[in-house]
Design a protein around this motif. Structure first.
Motif, mmCIF file in Angstrom:
data_model
loop_
_atom_site.group_PDB
_atom_site.id
_atom_site.type_symbol
_atom_site.label_atom_id
_atom_site.label_comp_id
_atom_site.label_asym_id
_atom_site.label_seq_id
_atom_site.Cartn_x
_atom_site.Cartn_y
_atom_site.Cartn_z
ATOM 1 N N VAL A 48 -7.817 21.711 -65.784
ATOM 2 C CA VAL A 48 -7.711 23.060 -66.333
ATOM 3 C C VAL A 48 -7.696 23.043 -67.860
ATOM 4 O O VAL A 48 -8.317 23.885 -68.510
ATOM 5 C CB VAL A 48 -6.452 23.768 -65.793
ATOM 6 C CG1 VAL A 48 -6.264 25.118 -66.470
ATOM 7 C CG2 VAL A 48 -6.541 23.945 -64.287
ATOM 8 N N ALA A 49 -6.952 22.115 -68.434
ATOM 9 C CA ALA A 49 -6.845 22.059 -69.889
ATOM 10 C C ALA A 49 -6.237 20.729 -70.305
ATOM 11 O O ALA A 49 -5.436 20.158 -69.561
ATOM 12 C CB ALA A 49 -5.984 23.200 -70.417
ATOM 13 N N TYR A 59 -9.298 20.747 -74.804
ATOM 14 C CA TYR A 59 -10.467 20.926 -73.946
ATOM 15 C C TYR A 59 -10.144 21.882 -72.812
ATOM 16 O O TYR A 59 -9.047 21.836 -72.238
ATOM 17 C CB TYR A 59 -10.916 19.579 -73.359
ATOM 18 C CG TYR A 59 -11.936 19.743 -72.255
ATOM 19 C CD1 TYR A 59 -11.562 19.713 -70.920
ATOM 20 C CD2 TYR A 59 -13.278 19.968 -72.567
ATOM 21 C CE1 TYR A 59 -12.494 19.898 -69.913
ATOM 22 C CE2 TYR A 59 -14.214 20.157 -71.565
ATOM 23 C CZ TYR A 59 -13.823 20.114 -70.242
ATOM 24 O OH TYR A 59 -14.740 20.296 -69.253
ATOM 25 N N TYR A 60 -11.130 22.757 -72.504
ATOM 26 C CA TYR A 60 -11.064 23.637 -71.336
ATOM 27 C C TYR A 60 -12.402 23.582 -70.607
ATOM 28 O O TYR A 60 -13.456 23.595 -71.244
ATOM 29 C CB TYR A 60 -10.818 25.094 -71.739
ATOM 30 C CG TYR A 60 -9.641 25.345 -72.616
ATOM 31 C CD1 TYR A 60 -9.800 25.542 -73.979
ATOM 32 C CD2 TYR A 60 -8.355 25.421 -72.096
ATOM 33 C CE1 TYR A 60 -8.721 25.797 -74.809
ATOM 34 C CE2 TYR A 60 -7.262 25.673 -72.911
ATOM 35 C CZ TYR A 60 -7.470 25.855 -74.270
ATOM 36 O OH TYR A 60 -6.389 26.100 -75.079
ATOM 37 N N VAL A 64 -12.103 28.471 -67.269
ATOM 38 C CA VAL A 64 -10.901 29.079 -67.846
ATOM 39 C C VAL A 64 -11.034 29.327 -69.349
ATOM 40 O O VAL A 64 -10.146 29.942 -69.950
ATOM 41 C CB VAL A 64 -9.646 28.225 -67.586
ATOM 42 C CG1 VAL A 64 -9.497 27.945 -66.099
ATOM 43 C CG2 VAL A 64 -9.683 26.932 -68.381
ATOM 44 N N LYS A 65 -12.104 28.877 -69.953
ATOM 45 C CA LYS A 65 -12.279 29.004 -71.398
ATOM 46 C C LYS A 65 -12.243 30.466 -71.804
ATOM 47 O O LYS A 65 -12.874 31.318 -71.167
ATOM 48 C CB LYS A 65 -13.599 28.359 -71.821
ATOM 49 C CG LYS A 65 -13.765 28.141 -73.299
ATOM 50 C CD LYS A 65 -15.055 27.392 -73.598
ATOM 51 C CE LYS A 65 -15.063 26.004 -73.025
ATOM 52 N NZ LYS A 65 -16.291 25.255 -73.340
ATOM 53 N N GLY A 66 -11.474 30.750 -72.825
ATOM 54 C CA GLY A 66 -11.328 32.128 -73.306
ATOM 55 C C GLY A 66 -10.215 32.899 -72.634
ATOM 56 O O GLY A 66 -9.826 33.976 -73.102
ATOM 57 N N ASN A 84 -4.155 34.186 -69.275
ATOM 58 C CA ASN A 84 -4.412 35.625 -69.379
ATOM 59 C C ASN A 84 -5.605 36.009 -68.516
ATOM 60 O O ASN A 84 -6.386 35.156 -68.091
ATOM 61 C CB ASN A 84 -4.684 35.993 -70.833
ATOM 62 C CG ASN A 84 -3.520 35.701 -71.756
ATOM 63 O OD1 ASN A 84 -2.361 35.772 -71.357
ATOM 64 N ND2 ASN A 84 -3.825 35.361 -72.998
ATOM 65 N N SER A 85 -5.733 37.301 -68.285
ATOM 66 C CA SER A 85 -6.858 37.820 -67.496
ATOM 67 C C SER A 85 -7.019 37.039 -66.197
ATOM 68 O O SER A 85 -8.134 36.625 -65.830
ATOM 69 C CB SER A 85 -8.150 37.759 -68.316
ATOM 70 O OG SER A 85 -8.025 38.477 -69.518
ATOM 71 N N LEU A 86 -5.932 36.866 -65.505
ATOM 72 C CA LEU A 86 -5.954 36.049 -64.294
ATOM 73 C C LEU A 86 -6.799 36.687 -63.200
ATOM 74 O O LEU A 86 -6.851 37.926 -63.071
ATOM 75 C CB LEU A 86 -4.536 35.802 -63.799
ATOM 76 C CG LEU A 86 -3.769 34.739 -64.592
ATOM 77 C CD1 LEU A 86 -2.275 34.844 -64.361
ATOM 78 C CD2 LEU A 86 -4.268 33.353 -64.224
#
Length: 124
Positions: A48-49, A59-60, A64-66, A84-86
């Protein structure tokens, strides 16, 4: 040894936010890079990250980037994942990982230390 304990998971509606934390204890001087993986039912554990020891290299994956942000507080020996913005497809058990190397490796089992995981459920 190093122990990792995740917290912050829960149930959230689509479009909502959660912040996961992973606190390290024990021989934390061994830790360099840290990261998060997730595993949905019936699927593999995916990256994920990641964040390096100084917090300067992050790194993403595109999924999930952004939307997700990883950070760390070395004084508190804690790494965070702001989500966010799940989306419902983000539903999974989220695992914290740490390694003595300068980078988080894939597949997940190539890393040195693991937490028990925290459940994130995003309702549609």
């Amino acid at each position: 040894q190093v122990q990792l304990v995740e917290s912050g998971g829960g149930l959230v509606p689509a479009g909502g936010s959660l912040r996961l934390s992973c606190a390290a204890s024990g021989a934390t001087f061994r830790i360099d890079a840290m990261g998060w993986f997730r595993q949905a039912p019936g699927k593999e554990r995916d990256l994920v990250a990641t964040i390096d020891g100084a917090g300067g290299s992050i790194y993403y994956p595109d999924s999930v980037k952004g939307r997700f942000t990883i950070s760390r507080d070395n004084a508190k020996k804690t790494v965070y994942l702001q989500m966010n913005s799940l989306k419902p497809e983000d539903t999974a058990v989220y695992y914290c990982a740490a390694t003595t190397r300068a980078y988080i490796a894939t597949p997940f089992y190539e890393n040195d230390y693991w937490g028990q995981g925290t459940q994130v459920t995003v309702s549609s």
